[in-house]
Design an enzyme around this catalytic site. Structure first.
Site, mmCIF file in Angstrom:
data_model
loop_
_atom_site.group_PDB
_atom_site.id
_atom_site.type_symbol
_atom_site.label_atom_id
_atom_site.label_comp_id
_atom_site.label_asym_id
_atom_site.label_seq_id
_atom_site.Cartn_x
_atom_site.Cartn_y
_atom_site.Cartn_z
ATOM 1 N N TYR A 1 -6.704 6.638 3.932
ATOM 2 C CA TYR A 1 -6.947 5.599 2.974
ATOM 3 C C TYR A 1 -5.947 4.339 3.284
ATOM 4 O O TYR A 1 -6.594 3.168 3.146
ATOM 5 C CB TYR A 1 -6.209 6.053 1.460
ATOM 6 N N GLU B 1 0.784 -1.316 0.030
ATOM 7 C CA GLU B 1 -0.333 -0.109 0.039
ATOM 8 C C GLU B 1 0.882 1.231 -0.111
ATOM 9 O O GLU B 1 0.627 2.321 -0.860
ATOM 10 C CB GLU B 1 -0.806 0.028 1.260
ATOM 11 N N ASP C 1 -10.014 5.609 -2.328
ATOM 12 C CA ASP C 1 -8.611 6.054 -3.104
ATOM 13 C C ASP C 1 -9.261 6.660 -4.528
ATOM 14 O O ASP C 1 -10.348 6.866 -4.756
ATOM 15 C CB ASP C 1 -7.655 4.923 -3.412
#
Length: 290
Positions: free
Chosen positions: A119, A36, A137
DNA sequence: TAAACGTGGTT
DNA sequence: TAACCAAGTTT
């Protein structure tokens, strides 16, 4: 809440999802977290080889925490935004010290870690721990903008209305919600793309507001900023490349030759030092941080 | 809140 | 070719 979109998008995901390594059942929460961070503003294709390298070298947070932060910056390679590497190293240390070496599962604890914002906390809680969070996102924002609002692009910055919309669409069952989140992201990445969406392949084309309204063109303000050439960012990138590619500390002239404007060069070097990405040694040389 | 923050592929 | 775009966060 509406369920009209859920089943078609989940079904689409089942047969169209990419086989990405951090989605494998064998991927650990740490692997998900690392992916991520690397994927922030960086395409999948560029992340893939670096992620594999990191997972092999640092399979757990304590493995990374045991290294100098400069090694994280060096292994970051050319992914860009090297402060992410520094923060990921700091996160590994925080996880080692505060969480017994295990990536925390709660959204609040994830949010407390350096480099992890709203996020990423939602993404890790969802994808690594199968929890129910609105994952917003750039892909999801664009999909919902078209599907629900009928606008080609979402607002420049995230609004409360967008969060409310995303939460309203979230399936109630946590594992299903997590699957839904990754499915909508994937739809945005592969079909509902920014420039030329492949609407013929869209599983919810018949329910898309933007489509039903005749795909009106975006009429908002320009969404982009300045060019890259000649900026401090480019200069910083050049300086970091010298340090990454060197075996050890470098002399000042090695930095000087990669940028001709001395004013801008010194300014960039100062900001790199201030950011903790460059360590000025007592002997006048420069190194990646220890 | 807006600007800063890397890099490279695509249009 | 210049502009746009890519799983954002921080200050």
């Amino acid at each position: 809440m509406s369920t009209a979109y859920t089943d078609p998008i989940l079904a689409w995901y089942e047969s169209n999802a990419r086989d990405l390594p951090w989605r494998s059942p064998s991927a650990t929460p740490w692997g998900v977290l690392v992916s991520e961070i690397m994927l922030q503003q960086t395409p999948v294709n560029r992340v893939m080889p670096v992620w594999h390298e990191w997972m092999k070298r640092w399979p757990t947070p304590p493995d990374l925490a045991a290294e100098p932060s400069g090694e994280a910056v060096r292994a970051w390679g050319r992914l860009g935004y090297p402060r992410r590497a520094l923060r990921l190293h700091a996160t590994a240390k925080a996880i080692t010290e505060r969480h017994d070496g295990e990536v925390p599962s709660s959204h609040a604890e994830l949010l407390d870690l350096p480099g992890i914002g709203s996020y990423t906390a939602a993404a890790v809680a969802s994808f690594a721990y199968r929890q129910r969070h609105a994952v917003l996102d750039t892909n999801v924002r664009r999909v919902l903008s078209r599907l629900i609002s009928g606008d080609e692009y979402p607002p420049k910055s995230q609004t409360k209305a967008e969060v409310a919309t995303a939460e309203a669409l979230l399936p109630l069952d946590p594992p299903t919600a997590a699957l839904w989140s990754v499915a909508v992201m994937e739809l945005g990445a592969l079909v509902c793309t920014a420039r030329t969406p492949r609407c013929v392949d869209c599983p919810v084309l018949d329910k898309c507001t933007w489509q039903l309204e005749g795909r009106p063109a975006y009429d908002g303000p320009p969404r982009r900023g300045q060019t890259y050439a000649g900026t401090d960012r480019q200069c910083r990138g050049r300086l970091m490349a010298v340090l990454r590619d060197a075996e050890g500390p470098v002399e000042k002239p090695a930095l000087d030759i990669v940028w001709s404007d001395p004013i801008q060069r010194e300014r960039a070097l100062d900001t790199l030092i201030a950011d903790g990405l460059v360590d000025p040694l007592d002997d006048g040389r420069y190194a990646l941080p220890s």
